[in-house]
Design a protein around this motif. Structure first.
Motif, PDB file in Angstrom:
ATOM      1  N   HIS A   1       0.832  -1.203   0.000  1.00  0.00           N
ATOM      2  CA  HIS A   1       0.000   0.000   0.000  1.00  0.00           C
ATOM      3  C   HIS A   1       0.873   1.262   0.000  1.00  0.00           C
ATOM      4  O   HIS A   1       0.534   2.254  -0.647  1.00  0.00           O
ATOM      5  CB  HIS A   1      -0.924   0.000   1.220  1.00  0.00           C
ATOM      6  CG  HIS A   1      -1.790  -1.224   1.301  1.00  0.00           C
ATOM      7  ND1 HIS A   1      -1.691  -2.135   2.333  1.00  0.00           N
ATOM      8  CD2 HIS A   1      -2.749  -1.695   0.470  1.00  0.00           C
ATOM      9  CE1 HIS A   1      -2.567  -3.108   2.141  1.00  0.00           C
ATOM     10  NE2 HIS A   1      -3.223  -2.852   1.019  1.00  0.00           N
ATOM     11  N   LEU A   2       1.999   1.210   0.701  1.00  0.00           N
ATOM     12  CA  LEU A   2       2.925   2.351   0.688  1.00  0.00           C
ATOM     13  C   LEU A   2       3.497   2.562  -0.712  1.00  0.00           C
ATOM     14  O   LEU A   2       3.603   3.706  -1.181  1.00  0.00           O
ATOM     15  CB  LEU A   2       4.056   2.125   1.691  1.00  0.00           C
ATOM     16  CG  LEU A   2       3.654   2.186   3.171  1.00  0.00           C
ATOM     17  CD1 LEU A   2       4.799   1.702   4.057  1.00  0.00           C
ATOM     18  CD2 LEU A   2       3.232   3.596   3.570  1.00  0.00           C
ATOM     19  N   LEU A   3       3.845   1.479  -1.388  1.00  0.00           N
ATOM     20  CA  LEU A   3       4.345   1.604  -2.762  1.00  0.00           C
ATOM     21  C   LEU A   3       3.245   2.132  -3.679  1.00  0.00           C
ATOM     22  O   LEU A   3       3.495   2.996  -4.535  1.00  0.00           O
ATOM     23  CB  LEU A   3       4.860   0.255  -3.267  1.00  0.00           C
ATOM     24  CG  LEU A   3       5.391   0.229  -4.703  1.00  0.00           C
ATOM     25  CD1 LEU A   3       6.478   1.272  -4.925  1.00  0.00           C
ATOM     26  CD2 LEU A   3       5.901  -1.167  -5.054  1.00  0.00           C
ATOM     27  N   ALA A   4       2.023   1.641  -3.480  1.00  0.00           N
ATOM     28  CA  ALA A   4       0.894   2.143  -4.277  1.00  0.00           C
ATOM     29  C   ALA A   4       0.705   3.637  -4.049  1.00  0.00           C
ATOM     30  O   ALA A   4       0.403   4.388  -4.986  1.00  0.00           O
ATOM     31  CB  ALA A   4      -0.387   1.383  -3.916  1.00  0.00           C
TER      32      ALA A   4
ATOM     33  N   LYS B   1       3.935   3.047 -14.542  1.00  0.00           N
ATOM     34  CA  LYS B   1       2.653   2.381 -14.818  1.00  0.00           C
ATOM     35  C   LYS B   1       2.790   0.867 -14.699  1.00  0.00           C
ATOM     36  O   LYS B   1       1.881   0.185 -14.203  1.00  0.00           O
ATOM     37  CB  LYS B   1       2.168   2.752 -16.226  1.00  0.00           C
ATOM     38  CG  LYS B   1       1.756   4.204 -16.376  1.00  0.00           C
ATOM     39  CD  LYS B   1       0.523   4.512 -15.537  1.00  0.00           C
ATOM     40  CE  LYS B   1       0.055   5.951 -15.753  1.00  0.00           C
ATOM     41  NZ  LYS B   1      -1.097   6.272 -14.861  1.00  0.00           N
ATOM     42  N   LEU B   2       3.929   0.347 -15.150  1.00  0.00           N
ATOM     43  CA  LEU B   2       4.184  -1.086 -15.017  1.00  0.00           C
ATOM     44  C   LEU B   2       4.296  -1.472 -13.546  1.00  0.00           C
ATOM     45  O   LEU B   2       3.754  -2.493 -13.111  1.00  0.00           O
ATOM     46  CB  LEU B   2       5.477  -1.452 -15.764  1.00  0.00           C
ATOM     47  CG  LEU B   2       5.900  -2.922 -15.735  1.00  0.00           C
ATOM     48  CD1 LEU B   2       4.853  -3.789 -16.416  1.00  0.00           C
ATOM     49  CD2 LEU B   2       7.257  -3.103 -16.413  1.00  0.00           C
ATOM     50  N   ALA B   3       4.986  -0.637 -12.776  1.00  0.00           N
ATOM     51  CA  ALA B   3       5.106  -0.885 -11.337  1.00  0.00           C
ATOM     52  C   ALA B   3       3.740  -0.809 -10.664  1.00  0.00           C
ATOM     53  O   ALA B   3       3.422  -1.619  -9.779  1.00  0.00           O
ATOM     54  CB  ALA B   3       6.057   0.133 -10.714  1.00  0.00           C
ATOM     55  N   GLU B   4       2.923   0.156 -11.083  1.00  0.00           N
ATOM     56  CA  GLU B   4       1.580   0.306 -10.500  1.00  0.00           C
ATOM     57  C   GLU B   4       0.729  -0.918 -10.786  1.00  0.00           C
ATOM     58  O   GLU B   4      -0.007  -1.403  -9.920  1.00  0.00           O
ATOM     59  CB  GLU B   4       0.921   1.573 -11.044  1.00  0.00           C
ATOM     60  CG  GLU B   4      -0.337   1.968 -10.310  1.00  0.00           C
ATOM     61  CD  GLU B   4      -0.816   3.363 -10.676  1.00  0.00           C
ATOM     62  OE1 GLU B   4      -1.782   3.822 -10.047  1.00  0.00           O
ATOM     63  OE2 GLU B   4      -0.230   3.989 -11.580  1.00  0.00           O
ATOM     64  N   THR B   5       0.808  -1.435 -12.006  1.00  0.00           N
ATOM     65  CA  THR B   5       0.060  -2.642 -12.361  1.00  0.00           C
ATOM     66  C   THR B   5       0.527  -3.837 -11.534  1.00  0.00           C
ATOM     67  O   THR B   5      -0.284  -4.637 -11.048  1.00  0.00           O
ATOM     68  CB  THR B   5       0.231  -2.951 -13.860  1.00  0.00           C
ATOM     69  OG1 THR B   5      -0.281  -1.856 -14.623  1.00  0.00           O
ATOM     70  CG2 THR B   5      -0.510  -4.221 -14.243  1.00  0.00           C
ATOM     71  N   ALA B   6       1.850  -3.948 -11.369  1.00  0.00           N
ATOM     72  CA  ALA B   6       2.411  -5.074 -10.620  1.00  0.00           C
ATOM     73  C   ALA B   6       1.980  -5.044  -9.162  1.00  0.00           C
ATOM     74  O   ALA B   6       1.630  -6.088  -8.587  1.00  0.00           O
ATOM     75  CB  ALA B   6       3.936  -5.054 -10.724  1.00  0.00           C
TER      76      ALA B   6
ATOM     77  N   ALA C   1      -0.661  -3.398  -7.940  1.00  0.00           N
ATOM     78  CA  ALA C   1      -2.125  -3.508  -7.852  1.00  0.00           C
ATOM     79  C   ALA C   1      -2.565  -4.959  -7.855  1.00  0.00           C
ATOM     80  O   ALA C   1      -3.578  -5.317  -7.224  1.00  0.00           O
ATOM     81  CB  ALA C   1      -2.772  -2.751  -9.015  1.00  0.00           C
ATOM     82  N   ALA C   2      -1.811  -5.819  -8.552  1.00  0.00           N
ATOM     83  CA  ALA C   2      -2.141  -7.241  -8.605  1.00  0.00           C
ATOM     84  C   ALA C   2      -1.970  -7.907  -7.238  1.00  0.00           C
ATOM     85  O   ALA C   2      -2.515  -8.984  -6.999  1.00  0.00           O
ATOM     86  CB  ALA C   2      -1.265  -7.941  -9.639  1.00  0.00           C
ATOM     87  N   ARG C   3      -1.212  -7.271  -6.352  1.00  0.00           N
ATOM     88  CA  ARG C   3      -0.982  -7.835  -5.012  1.00  0.00           C
ATOM     89  C   ARG C   3      -1.945  -7.260  -3.985  1.00  0.00           C
ATOM     90  O   ARG C   3      -1.878  -7.639  -2.811  1.00  0.00           O
ATOM     91  CB  ARG C   3       0.448  -7.526  -4.554  1.00  0.00           C
ATOM     92  CG  ARG C   3       1.557  -7.878  -5.552  1.00  0.00           C
ATOM     93  CD  ARG C   3       1.754  -9.358  -5.696  1.00  0.00           C
ATOM     94  NE  ARG C   3       2.887  -9.652  -6.571  1.00  0.00           N
ATOM     95  CZ  ARG C   3       4.115  -9.929  -6.146  1.00  0.00           C
ATOM     96  NH1 ARG C   3       4.374  -9.947  -4.855  1.00  0.00           N
ATOM     97  NH2 ARG C   3       5.077 -10.199  -6.999  1.00  0.00           N
TER      98      ARG C   3
ATOM     99  N   VAL D   1       8.063  -6.782  -5.303  1.00  0.00           N
ATOM    100  CA  VAL D   1       7.660  -6.190  -6.582  1.00  0.00           C
ATOM    101  C   VAL D   1       8.817  -5.411  -7.203  1.00  0.00           C
ATOM    102  O   VAL D   1       9.128  -5.567  -8.397  1.00  0.00           O
ATOM    103  CB  VAL D   1       6.438  -5.263  -6.390  1.00  0.00           C
ATOM    104  CG1 VAL D   1       6.167  -4.445  -7.658  1.00  0.00           C
ATOM    105  CG2 VAL D   1       5.200  -6.086  -6.027  1.00  0.00           C
ATOM    106  N   LEU D   2       9.480  -4.597  -6.402  1.00  0.00           N
ATOM    107  CA  LEU D   2      10.566  -3.761  -6.918  1.00  0.00           C
ATOM    108  C   LEU D   2      11.748  -4.610  -7.388  1.00  0.00           C
ATOM    109  O   LEU D   2      12.362  -4.322  -8.421  1.00  0.00           O
ATOM    110  CB  LEU D   2      11.013  -2.767  -5.852  1.00  0.00           C
ATOM    111  CG  LEU D   2       9.966  -1.710  -5.466  1.00  0.00           C
ATOM    112  CD1 LEU D   2      10.430  -0.908  -4.250  1.00  0.00           C
ATOM    113  CD2 LEU D   2       9.665  -0.783  -6.634  1.00  0.00           C
ATOM    114  N   ARG D   3      12.060  -5.653  -6.638  1.00  0.00           N
ATOM    115  CA  ARG D   3      13.160  -6.528  -7.057  1.00  0.00           C
ATOM    116  C   ARG D   3      12.810  -7.296  -8.322  1.00  0.00           C
ATOM    117  O   ARG D   3      13.666  -7.514  -9.188  1.00  0.00           O
ATOM    118  CB  ARG D   3      13.534  -7.481  -5.913  1.00  0.00           C
ATOM    119  CG  ARG D   3      14.307  -6.783  -4.789  1.00  0.00           C
ATOM    120  CD  ARG D   3      14.775  -7.771  -3.733  1.00  0.00           C
ATOM    121  NE  ARG D   3      13.668  -8.257  -2.922  1.00  0.00           N
ATOM    122  CZ  ARG D   3      13.227  -7.657  -1.817  1.00  0.00           C
ATOM    123  NH1 ARG D   3      13.795  -6.538  -1.393  1.00  0.00           N
ATOM    124  NH2 ARG D   3      12.230  -8.165  -1.128  1.00  0.00           N
ATOM    125  N   GLU D   4      11.547  -7.688  -8.452  1.00  0.00           N
ATOM    126  CA  GLU D   4      11.112  -8.361  -9.678  1.00  0.00           C
ATOM    127  C   GLU D   4      11.220  -7.442 -10.896  1.00  0.00           C
ATOM    128  O   GLU D   4      11.406  -7.908 -12.028  1.00  0.00           O
ATOM    129  CB  GLU D   4       9.672  -8.850  -9.524  1.00  0.00           C
ATOM    130  CG  GLU D   4       9.538 -10.052  -8.594  1.00  0.00           C
ATOM    131  CD  GLU D   4       8.092 -10.365  -8.237  1.00  0.00           C
ATOM    132  OE1 GLU D   4       7.189  -9.718  -8.831  1.00  0.00           O
ATOM    133  OE2 GLU D   4       7.867 -11.240  -7.384  1.00  0.00           O
TER     134      GLU D   4
END
Length: 230
Positions: A82-85, A107-112, A114-116, A171-174
Motif C-alpha cells: 500500500h505504501l508503494l501504491a 505504470k508497469l510498477a503500479e500494475t504489478a 495492484a495485482a498484489r 515487486v521492486l526486485r522483480e
C-alpha cells in the motif's frame, strides 16, 4: 548476553576492519534507536492519523501515506504494498522520478503492485503491518545515512526496497531494482537537481526540464530554508 550475528557486504566489512570500529557498541546504539522508532510507528493509530507524528516527513511523503491508508481500505493493516501504491498514485514525487531514471515504467510498477492488493472496500485499517513499520524505520535510516534532515519519497522507496519480507520489496526486485543501484540513483538525482538549479535560464531545453522538475526543486528549497531556520 545474547549474541546476534550481523552480516555485512564485503566492501563494508573491509572498511569497518580498516577503521577499527567498535562494532558491538555501534550496533547496540543503532538497534536501540531503531527499536524506539519502530515501536512508535507501530503505535500510530491510523484511524486518528496526525501529521505531527511524522515531523521529519515531507508533505508529499505524508500525502503518500494518506493514499496508502486509502488503498488499504478493507485490509487488516497498511502493508508495504500500500505504501508503494501511494508513491505511484501520488505520481509527482522523486521516488517516481527515480523509477524512470532506472528505466522502470511507473505504470508497469503500479500494475504489478495492484495485482498484489485485493479490491478495496470496507473500513480503513488502524495500524501499519510489521513489514510496513520496518520499512518506515529503514526509510528514516536511509535519510539519516544520506545526511538528510528530512524524509522524502525517495527515502521511502529505498526503505521499501530494503525491507526483505514485504510485498513492495518483492515487486521492486522483480522489476530489476536493487538497493545499491537505487541509492546511487537517488544521490545522482538530488545532485542533478542542485546542479540544474544553478544553471542559467536562457537554454530552452534546460527551461523545459526545469519546468518538469520545478515541484521537486521548490521542495528542496523549502527544506533548505527550514533547516537554516529562515
Amino acid at each position: 548476553m545474547p549474541k546476534i550475528n550481523v552480516y555485512l557486504p564485503d566492501e563494508l566489512a573491509e572498511a569497518v576492519k580498516a577503521a577499527s570500529l567498535p562494532v558491538s557498541a555501534i550496533c547496540q546504539r543503532a538497534l536501540e534507536q531503531s527499536v524506539r522508532r519502530v515501536t512508535a510507528i507501530r503505535a500510530i493509530a491510523l484511524n486518528d492519523f496526525d501529521d505531527s507524528q511524522l515531523t521529519q516527513f515531507t508533505e508529499r511523503t505524508r500525502t503518500v501515506i494518506r493514499l496508502a491508508v486509502e488503498a488499504a481500505a478493507g485490509a487488516p493493516n497498511v502493508g508495504t504494498e500500500h505504501l508503494l501504491a501511494g508513491i505511484l498514485r501520488e505520481g509527482t514525487n522523486l521516488g517516481v522520478h527515480v523509477l524512470r531514471a532506472m528505466e522502470i515504467d511507473p505504470k508497469l510498477a503500479e500494475t504489478a503492485v495492484a495485482a498484489r492488493i485485493p479490491t478495496a472496500g470496507g473500513e480503513p485499517p488502524t495500524r501499519f503491518s510489521d513489514f510496513a513499520a520496518n520499512a518506515l524505520e529503514l526509510t528514516v535510516t536511509e535519510a539519516l545515512s544520506l545526511g538528510h534532515n528530512y524524509v522524502g519519497c525517495e527515502h521511502l522507496l529505498l526503505g521499501l526496497l530494503s525491507e526483505p519480507g514485504g510485498t513492495a520489496g518483492d515487486v521492486l526486485r522483480e522489476l530489476g531494482m536493487d538497493v545499491k543501484t537505487t541509492r546511487q540513483t537517488v544521490v545522482a538525482a538530488l545532485t542533478g537537481y542542485q546542479h540544474l538549479r544553478a544553471q542559467p535560464g536562457n537554454d530552452p531545453v534546460l527551461a523545459a526540464v526545469r519546468k518538469e522538475l520545478q515541484p521537486i526543486i521548490e521542495r528542496i528549497e523549502r527544506l533548505e530554508q527550514r533547516a537554516d531556520g529562515t
